[in-house]
Design a protein around this motif. Sequence first.
Motif, short mmCIF file in Angstrom:
data_model
loop_
_atom_site.label_atom_id
_atom_site.label_comp_id
_atom_site.label_asym_id
_atom_site.label_seq_id
_atom_site.Cartn_x
_atom_site.Cartn_y
_atom_site.Cartn_z
N PRO A 86 11.79 6.34 -12.23
CA PRO A 86 11.57 7.14 -10.88
C PRO A 86 9.75 7.18 -10.91
O PRO A 86 9.28 7.17 -11.94
CB PRO A 86 12.18 8.26 -10.71
CG PRO A 86 12.32 8.69 -12.23
CD PRO A 86 12.52 7.63 -13.05
N GLN A 87 9.00 7.14 -9.67
CA GLN A 87 7.72 7.21 -9.49
C GLN A 87 7.48 8.60 -9.92
O GLN A 87 6.20 8.88 -10.67
CB GLN A 87 7.45 7.04 -8.15
CG GLN A 87 5.89 7.13 -7.88
CD GLN A 87 5.57 6.69 -6.49
OE1 GLN A 87 6.47 6.23 -5.71
NE2 GLN A 87 4.32 6.68 -6.24
N GLU A 88 8.10 9.52 -9.58
CA GLU A 88 7.59 11.10 -9.82
C GLU A 88 8.07 11.38 -10.98
O GLU A 88 8.97 10.92 -11.99
CB GLU A 88 8.34 12.10 -8.86
CG GLU A 88 8.34 11.79 -7.60
CD GLU A 88 6.99 11.92 -7.00
OE1 GLU A 88 6.34 12.74 -7.57
OE2 GLU A 88 6.62 11.54 -5.84
N THR A 100 3.57 -1.56 -8.58
CA THR A 100 2.59 -1.18 -9.45
C THR A 100 1.25 -1.22 -8.67
O THR A 100 1.44 -2.07 -7.37
CB THR A 100 1.92 -2.05 -10.70
OG1 THR A 100 0.76 -1.31 -11.20
CG2 THR A 100 2.11 -3.16 -10.29
N HIS A 101 0.39 -0.48 -8.57
CA HIS A 101 -0.93 -0.41 -7.90
C HIS A 101 -1.91 -1.24 -8.48
O HIS A 101 -2.87 -1.71 -7.91
CB HIS A 101 -1.47 0.63 -7.38
CG HIS A 101 -0.54 1.40 -6.26
ND1 HIS A 101 -0.20 1.06 -4.94
CD2 HIS A 101 0.32 2.18 -6.10
CE1 HIS A 101 0.49 1.60 -4.07
NE2 HIS A 101 0.88 2.60 -4.98
N TYR A 102 -1.54 -1.51 -9.75
CA TYR A 102 -2.58 -2.33 -10.45
C TYR A 102 -2.35 -3.79 -10.20
O TYR A 102 -1.38 -4.48 -10.86
CB TYR A 102 -2.52 -2.15 -12.11
CG TYR A 102 -2.87 -0.78 -12.42
CD1 TYR A 102 -4.13 -0.01 -12.24
CD2 TYR A 102 -1.75 0.44 -12.70
CE1 TYR A 102 -4.22 1.32 -12.56
CE2 TYR A 102 -1.89 1.60 -13.04
CZ TYR A 102 -3.33 1.96 -12.79
OH TYR A 102 -3.38 3.24 -13.23
N PRO A 132 0.84 -1.14 -0.14
CA PRO A 132 -0.14 -0.02 -0.02
C PRO A 132 0.76 1.17 0.18
O PRO A 132 2.09 1.21 0.32
CB PRO A 132 -0.75 -0.33 1.24
CG PRO A 132 0.07 -1.08 2.26
CD PRO A 132 0.66 -2.01 1.25
N ASN A 133 0.21 2.23 -0.13
CA ASN A 133 1.06 3.72 -0.26
C ASN A 133 1.63 3.84 1.16
O ASN A 133 1.08 3.47 2.39
CB ASN A 133 -0.15 4.99 -0.02
CG ASN A 133 -0.78 4.92 -1.62
OD1 ASN A 133 -1.97 5.44 -1.59
ND2 ASN A 133 -0.04 4.76 -2.49
N GLY A 134 2.90 4.08 1.24
CA GLY A 134 4.05 4.27 2.32
C GLY A 134 4.25 2.98 2.81
O GLY A 134 5.08 2.84 3.73
N ALA A 135 4.23 1.85 2.15
CA ALA A 135 4.83 0.65 2.60
C ALA A 135 6.32 0.71 2.49
O ALA A 135 6.93 -0.17 3.52
CB ALA A 135 4.49 -0.47 1.53
N GLY A 136 6.88 1.45 1.88
CA GLY A 136 8.50 1.35 1.66
C GLY A 136 9.04 1.09 0.22
O GLY A 136 10.18 0.76 0.15
N LYS A 137 8.20 1.03 -0.78
CA LYS A 137 8.74 0.42 -1.76
C LYS A 137 9.52 1.48 -2.82
O LYS A 137 10.67 1.16 -3.00
CB LYS A 137 7.71 0.03 -2.95
CG LYS A 137 6.39 -0.51 -2.32
CD LYS A 137 5.29 -0.74 -3.37
CE LYS A 137 4.62 0.42 -3.67
NZ LYS A 137 3.78 1.06 -2.51
N THR A 138 9.18 2.61 -2.79
CA THR A 138 10.22 3.84 -3.22
C THR A 138 11.36 3.99 -2.46
O THR A 138 12.32 4.10 -2.95
CB THR A 138 9.36 5.12 -3.54
OG1 THR A 138 8.09 4.83 -4.48
CG2 THR A 138 10.23 6.21 -3.87
N THR A 139 11.19 4.14 -1.11
CA THR A 139 12.57 4.04 -0.40
C THR A 139 13.40 2.95 -0.65
O THR A 139 14.54 3.22 -0.66
CB THR A 139 11.97 4.01 1.22
OG1 THR A 139 11.13 4.98 1.49
CG2 THR A 139 13.39 4.29 2.00
N LEU A 140 13.03 1.59 -0.74
CA LEU A 140 13.72 0.44 -1.00
C LEU A 140 14.61 0.81 -2.27
O LEU A 140 15.63 0.45 -2.57
CB LEU A 140 12.98 -0.65 -1.15
CG LEU A 140 13.78 -1.96 -1.37
CD1 LEU A 140 14.80 -2.27 -0.18
CD2 LEU A 140 13.03 -3.42 -1.40
#
Lengths: 259, 300
Positions: free
Chosen positions: B85-87, B192-194, B40-48
């Motif tokens: 990147p996500q952004e 992904t969230h899909y 979910p949002n904030g799980a840490g994926k982007t941080t990883l």
Amino acid sequence: MREHGASGWVGFRTLLYKEIWRFWKVSFQTVGAPVLNALLFLLIFSHVLDRHVTVYGDIAYTTFLVPGLVMMSLLQNAFANSSSSLIQSKITGNIIFVLLPPISHREFYAAYVVASVVRGLFVGLGVWLVSLPFIDLPMVRPLWVLVFAVLGGAILGSMGVIAGIWAEKFDQLSAFQNFLIMPLTMLSGVFYSIHSLPPLWQDVSHVNPFFFMIDGFRYGFFGQSDVSPWLSLGVVSVCFMLLAAVTLAMLVRGYKLRG
Amino acid sequence: MSAPAAIRIRSVSKHYGALRALHELSLDVMPGEFFGLLGPNGAGKTTLISVMAGLARPTSGSIEIMGHDVGSDYRRARRQLGVVPQELVFDPFFTVRELLRIQSGYFGLARNDAWIDEILGHLDLLPKADANMRALSGGMKRRVLVAQALVHRPPVIVLDEPTAGVDVELRHGLWQFIRKLNRDGHTIVLTTHYLEEAQALCGRIAMLKNGRIVALDSTKALLRRFATHSLRLRLSNPDVGVALGGVAEDEGGWLVFGFDAMADVETLLRRLREAGAGVEEMTLGEPELEQVFMELMQHA
Ligand SMILES: Nc1ncnc2c1ncn2[C@@H]1O[C@H](COP(=O)(O)OP(=O)(O)OP(=O)(O)O)[C@@H](O)[C@H]1O
Ligand SMILES: [Mg+2]
């Protein structure tokens, strides 16, 4: 190490090229505007003061003023180049494109500083050229002129890297500019010879590294200066090395760039 | 010694003040895998991903990309890695082609035009090659980000929500392209969230929550373990179905039955027949990753 024909220097060269290209695409603002500014200074000051003031005995004030103006414009624009590029990249987020590749800390530092020097030299050259029709400016020791131009640009380019990394918003950057760079430049003898100052202010000027940059630079034009050009060269070189060490240490630690 | 992992993550923690964005996380992604990183949002994926790419430093732990430590051997590690990147970030000063040339140069490649054209072609960007970045739509900018990550032909490619904001047609185009990269031997990590996207593409999946891995397995095994098959029936006598455990849908008189194994369907159909309830219509539901995800996120 070479892979896919990759070579180490290409990273540095590309970043340098990109940084130069970036200001060149908007050279009207990044080179044209500061040259026009300096020209206005020159017209106003020379009109007001030329007949009343001479420096080093017989040098007309305007003639004395031009090297100071050239150097001031050079320094300010060298600072502006690295600092504004970095803060823009940080704020828009596209800084990641230079953080993801295998560019070493030294290449990164060198590219931003050399690009700053190049912008500074362009602006300095522009100011010098537009002043030529107005005054008869000698250049007795061109090599000294060049050495101080490059070192001064490198010092301000490094300060720009530091400020660009440190600042998180544009107003923090302008604070750095208004409360540090501007006072140091203005009090460095751009507009006067420090011999015309009261003794206390002469002493204060001697702890300002900008004074040595401008005094050494001026020596290249007139063959005369407030202090020995060798002393100035020493101070300016040490200053550059210290700033380079500080900036590199920041980059190695990833300070504010790599959370 | 076995072949080195494409990505080797060992006890990585990342703290932002009191917040533990990643907590003692360990994970291996093997060469050639198509790996999904969900949560979910904030799980840490982007941080990883940031820690893998050297954009952030781990508070503790270590990461290797193709055997190169991202800290001590950062130049080699970064050469092995392409990150989308996500952004949606871009440099407004340049055109698409200029940006890709610059990005190639950063990776030490002075002449890369043939490959740049190939990537632009695959991503349907050739008509926009000489357009300024500012003049592109969001979906096009996203594809330029994909192109930028590929200029140096990295063996490991990490895509942080590459299909967010991309229209259906292009999403399928992008899937095909990423699949092709994977077939050509690139290791892929996708967030992904899909979930249907992850289910269709990823061979193995890690689910993250609050900076920890709560499930790590092949997509098939996850589906087998957590998701149920379902059978939707319309019966001549619905009451019999309800008595046998069917759940009525809001509309249309359908009943839904859940199964852990397909064999149980046999049993149900036999019992219905014995009770005299005729089957009028029937559909069979495949297990879905979404069920697994919901299950895990609620109970982990
Ligand atoms: N630079 C930062 N400073 C402080 N906290 C941060 C920073 N970056 C991320 N976090 C926090 O770390 C946690 C994990 O964030 P992260 O961006 O990794 O989540 P994510 O799984 O990518 O979520 P999403 O699906 O929304 O992209 C969040 O609680 C976030 O607020
Ligand atoms: Mg994210």
